[in-house]
Design a protein around this motif. Structure first.
Motif, PDB file in Angstrom:
ATOM      1  N   ILE A  84       0.844  -1.203   0.000  1.00 39.71           N
ATOM      2  CA  ILE A  84       0.000   0.000   0.000  1.00 39.71           C
ATOM      3  C   ILE A  84       0.872   1.243   0.000  1.00 39.71           C
ATOM      4  O   ILE A  84       0.623   2.206  -0.734  1.00 39.71           O
ATOM      5  N   PHE A  85       1.915   1.219   0.821  1.00 34.44           N
ATOM      6  CA  PHE A  85       2.799   2.385   0.915  1.00 34.44           C
ATOM      7  C   PHE A  85       3.552   2.620  -0.385  1.00 34.44           C
ATOM      8  O   PHE A  85       3.632   3.750  -0.878  1.00 34.44           O
ATOM      9  N   GLU A  86       4.111   1.565  -0.965  1.00 37.42           N
ATOM     10  CA  GLU A  86       4.852   1.715  -2.220  1.00 37.42           C
ATOM     11  C   GLU A  86       3.942   2.222  -3.334  1.00 37.42           C
ATOM     12  O   GLU A  86       4.315   3.112  -4.104  1.00 37.42           O
ATOM     13  N   ASN A  87       2.753   1.643  -3.426  1.00 36.68           N
ATOM     14  CA  ASN A  87       1.804   2.068  -4.448  1.00 36.68           C
ATOM     15  C   ASN A  87       1.401   3.525  -4.257  1.00 36.68           C
ATOM     16  O   ASN A  87       1.261   4.283  -5.230  1.00 36.68           O
ATOM     17  N   PHE A  88       1.229   3.937  -2.998  1.00 33.41           N
ATOM     18  CA  PHE A  88       0.893   5.332  -2.718  1.00 33.41           C
ATOM     19  C   PHE A  88       1.986   6.264  -3.221  1.00 33.41           C
ATOM     20  O   PHE A  88       1.697   7.276  -3.880  1.00 33.41           O
ATOM     21  N   LEU A  89       3.230   5.954  -2.930  1.00 32.12           N
ATOM     22  CA  LEU A  89       4.335   6.816  -3.364  1.00 32.12           C
ATOM     23  C   LEU A  89       4.380   6.934  -4.888  1.00 32.12           C
ATOM     24  O   LEU A  89       4.515   8.034  -5.431  1.00 32.12           O
ATOM     25  N   GLU A  90       4.270   5.804  -5.563  1.00 33.09           N
ATOM     26  CA  GLU A  90       4.314   5.828  -7.023  1.00 33.09           C
ATOM     27  C   GLU A  90       3.147   6.629  -7.596  1.00 33.09           C
ATOM     28  O   GLU A  90       3.327   7.454  -8.503  1.00 33.09           O
ATOM     29  N   CYS A  91       1.965   6.389  -7.070  1.00 30.25           N
ATOM     30  CA  CYS A  91       0.763   7.029  -7.629  1.00 30.25           C
ATOM     31  C   CYS A  91       0.674   8.508  -7.281  1.00 30.25           C
ATOM     32  O   CYS A  91       0.196   9.308  -8.098  1.00 30.25           O
ATOM     33  N   ILE A  92       1.129   8.905  -6.090  1.00 29.80           N
ATOM     34  CA  ILE A  92       1.027  10.322  -5.719  1.00 29.80           C
ATOM     35  C   ILE A  92       1.999  11.157  -6.550  1.00 29.80           C
ATOM     36  O   ILE A  92       1.696  12.294  -6.930  1.00 29.80           O
ATOM     37  N   VAL A  93       3.166  10.593  -6.883  1.00 31.49           N
ATOM     38  CA  VAL A  93       4.111  11.295  -7.751  1.00 31.49           C
ATOM     39  C   VAL A  93       3.526  11.436  -9.154  1.00 31.49           C
ATOM     40  O   VAL A  93       3.609  12.513  -9.766  1.00 31.49           O
ATOM     41  N   CYS A  94       2.923  10.386  -9.656  1.00 36.03           N
ATOM     42  CA  CYS A  94       2.305  10.450 -10.989  1.00 36.03           C
ATOM     43  C   CYS A  94       1.160  11.456 -11.013  1.00 36.03           C
ATOM     44  O   CYS A  94       1.015  12.238 -11.968  1.00 36.03           O
ATOM     45  N   ALA A  95       0.327  11.449  -9.968  1.00 39.14           N
ATOM     46  CA  ALA A  95      -0.794  12.385  -9.903  1.00 39.14           C
ATOM     47  C   ALA A  95      -0.300  13.825  -9.818  1.00 39.14           C
ATOM     48  O   ALA A  95      -0.866  14.734 -10.443  1.00 39.14           O
ATOM     49  N   TYR A  96       0.753  14.051  -9.054  1.00 40.20           N
ATOM     50  CA  TYR A  96       1.344  15.391  -8.927  1.00 40.20           C
ATOM     51  C   TYR A  96       1.873  15.880 -10.275  1.00 40.20           C
ATOM     52  O   TYR A  96       1.587  17.012 -10.694  1.00 40.20           O
ATOM     53  N   LEU A  97       2.629  15.040 -10.960  1.00 37.60           N
ATOM     54  CA  LEU A  97       3.198  15.443 -12.255  1.00 37.60           C
ATOM     55  C   LEU A  97       2.109  15.658 -13.302  1.00 37.60           C
ATOM     56  O   LEU A  97       2.209  16.564 -14.139  1.00 37.60           O
ATOM     57  N   SER A  98       1.068  14.844 -13.253  1.00 42.61           N
ATOM     58  CA  SER A  98      -0.049  15.013 -14.177  1.00 42.61           C
ATOM     59  C   SER A  98      -0.745  16.354 -13.943  1.00 42.61           C
ATOM     60  O   SER A  98      -1.038  17.093 -14.892  1.00 42.61           O
ATOM     61  N   ALA A  99      -1.007  16.675 -12.671  1.00 45.67           N
ATOM     62  CA  ALA A  99      -1.646  17.959 -12.343  1.00 45.67           C
ATOM     63  C   ALA A  99      -0.745  19.125 -12.735  1.00 45.67           C
ATOM     64  O   ALA A  99      -1.209  20.138 -13.273  1.00 45.67           O
ATOM     65  N   LEU A 100       0.551  18.971 -12.483  1.00 48.93           N
ATOM     66  CA  LEU A 100       1.500  20.042 -12.790  1.00 48.93           C
ATOM     67  C   LEU A 100       1.539  20.324 -14.290  1.00 48.93           C
ATOM     68  O   LEU A 100       1.518  21.482 -14.723  1.00 48.93           O
ATOM     69  N   SER A 101       1.570  19.278 -15.095  1.00 45.17           N
ATOM     70  CA  SER A 101       1.673  19.466 -16.539  1.00 45.17           C
ATOM     71  C   SER A 101       0.391  20.056 -17.127  1.00 45.17           C
ATOM     72  O   SER A 101       0.426  20.663 -18.199  1.00 45.17           O
ATOM     73  N   LYS A 102      -0.724  19.896 -16.437  1.00 53.04           N
ATOM     74  CA  LYS A 102      -1.976  20.492 -16.903  1.00 53.04           C
ATOM     75  C   LYS A 102      -2.052  21.977 -16.548  1.00 53.04           C
ATOM     76  O   LYS A 102      -2.710  22.756 -17.247  1.00 53.04           O
ATOM     77  N   GLN A 103      -1.395  22.374 -15.490  1.00 54.83           N
ATOM     78  CA  GLN A 103      -1.445  23.765 -15.048  1.00 54.83           C
ATOM     79  C   GLN A 103      -0.311  24.618 -15.618  1.00 54.83           C
ATOM     80  O   GLN A 103      -0.453  25.828 -15.744  1.00 54.83           O
ATOM     81  N   ILE A 104       0.813  23.995 -15.917  1.00 56.27           N
ATOM     82  CA  ILE A 104       1.957  24.718 -16.495  1.00 56.27           C
ATOM     83  C   ILE A 104       2.037  24.329 -17.970  1.00 56.27           C
ATOM     84  O   ILE A 104       2.452  23.222 -18.318  1.00 56.27           O
ATOM     85  N   THR A 105       1.617  25.229 -18.824  1.00 57.62           N
ATOM     86  CA  THR A 105       1.391  24.885 -20.228  1.00 57.62           C
ATOM     87  C   THR A 105       2.669  24.844 -21.068  1.00 57.62           C
ATOM     88  O   THR A 105       2.679  24.242 -22.141  1.00 57.62           O
TER      89      THR A 105
END
Length: 343
Positions: free
Chosen positions: A65-86
């Motif tokens: 659960i912890f490993e999956n959380f780390l991987e997924c939260i980084v992916c979610a962060y980068l996805s959100a960042l790339s949508k906001q910074i054009t």
């Protein structure tokens, strides 16, 4: 990002419920195995062996659960960042550097773990990042999921740093609930490694179990719940570090709208401030920044104009509003409004 965090917490809650019921379940099994229930079939179960299997399942699941959380939260962060910074060149330098280096590393690796992406897609995405004629880009987010070892203190820190999340130590060492859990008193100075002792032990136990070895010192249900609580608090700190990094970037690029300092604060949770032609709704995020650049944030719980509750202030209005939020407000802070569906 929020959904990733919440889903991981739900998984922890589910595991905790499982562990909570182990002692009762083992008692029931014991009664059945001794034929204590008339007319019911007996069970041929060795409870000592079962406790080992229960322990192994809990350890593997908890670390997973912890490993999956780390991987997924980084992916979610980068996805959100790339949508906001054009524009790709406006992304943090660390993200741009590792987008290239980690993509190259993934191209040279076995793709079996990352079958959702192809070499052609990786190259195409890289080209979009460096094509000055293009009006869009696509990060190779999957490349940021790569890690060569289990997440201990150093490897976890490096993994987050690759995505530009460099404040995790601060968030962990200032988490009051985590400090209380670890028995660290206010003002007490301890090595940073103190905050990772549970994680280090969890990884060691996970590796023993995963390689089919027998653990001599299995944890009781009570101790397993302690480890679950620790991982939950550690995830809270990591999520705060991700949000802190993200909101700082949203302030920097202007996505978070600047309201300035308040007209007046009321108690610990209400800010009286001018809306400055900014669209504001209940549920949006109010961000505060102090003179040292430290951020605080929380949802807007309610708003008032002239003591009359309102759900929304439009961009056509520049009015004094009262905002009730979830963090401790102060007069000297500068305030910002932010909202997007990715957080």
């Amino acid at each position: 990002m929020r959904s990733t965090y919440e889903q991981s917490k739900l998984k922890l809650d589910s595991l905790k419920r499982y562990v909570d019921n182990l002692d009762t379940l083992n008692w029931v099994i014991l009664q059945y195995s001794q034929g204590m229930f008339d007319g019911k079939p007996t069970l041929d179960i060795n409870l000592t062996e079962k406790k080992v299997y229960d322990y192994s399942l809990a350890i593997i699941q908890l670390y997973g659960i912890f490993e999956n959380f780390l991987e997924c939260i980084v992916c979610a962060y980068l996805s959100a960042l790339s949508k906001q910074i054009t524009l790709y060149q406006n992304l943090p330098e660390t993200v741009r550097e590792h987008n290239l280096s980690l993509s190259a590393k993934l191209l040279g690796n076995n793709f079996s773990k990352y079958d959702s992406v192809t070499p052609e897609e990786l190259v195409r995405n890289l080209h979009s990042c460096f094509d000055v004629a293009s009006d869009s880009y696509c990060l190779n987010i999957t490349a940021f999921r790569q890690h060569t070892s289990n997440f201990r203190e150093d490897s976890m820190r490096e993994f987050l740093h690759n995505a530009g999340i460099c404040n995790v130590d601060k968030m962990i060492s200032t988490n009051k609930k985590l400090k209380a859990f670890l028995g660290i008193t206010s003002g007490e100075s301890v090595p940073l490694s103190k905050y990772f002792e549970y994680l280090k032990d969890l990884v060691q136990r996970r590796n023993i179990v995963a390689h089919g070895e027998m653990e001599d010192n299995i944890l009781s249900s009570a101790w397993l719940k302690q480890y679950i609580e620790y991982i939950s608090l550690l995830m809270d700190s990591i999520y705060d570090a991700v949000l802190d990094t993200y909101y700082a970037l949203m302030i920097k690029n202007g996505s978070a709208k600047y309201l300035g300092q308040p007209i007046k604060t009321f108690g610990n949770s209400i800010v009286g401030i001018n809306s400055k032609n900014t669209a504001i709704k209940v549920g949006h995020i109010l961000i505060a920044r102090n003179a040292e650049g430290v951020l605080y944030w929380g949802k807007i719980e309610s708003m008032q104009i002239n003591n009359i509750p309102t759900e929304e202030v439009t961009a056509e209005q520049a009015v004094a509003i009262g905002i009730k939020t979830t963090f401790k407000v102060k007069q000297q802070y500068n305030y910002y409004i932010y909202w997007d569906k990715y957080v």
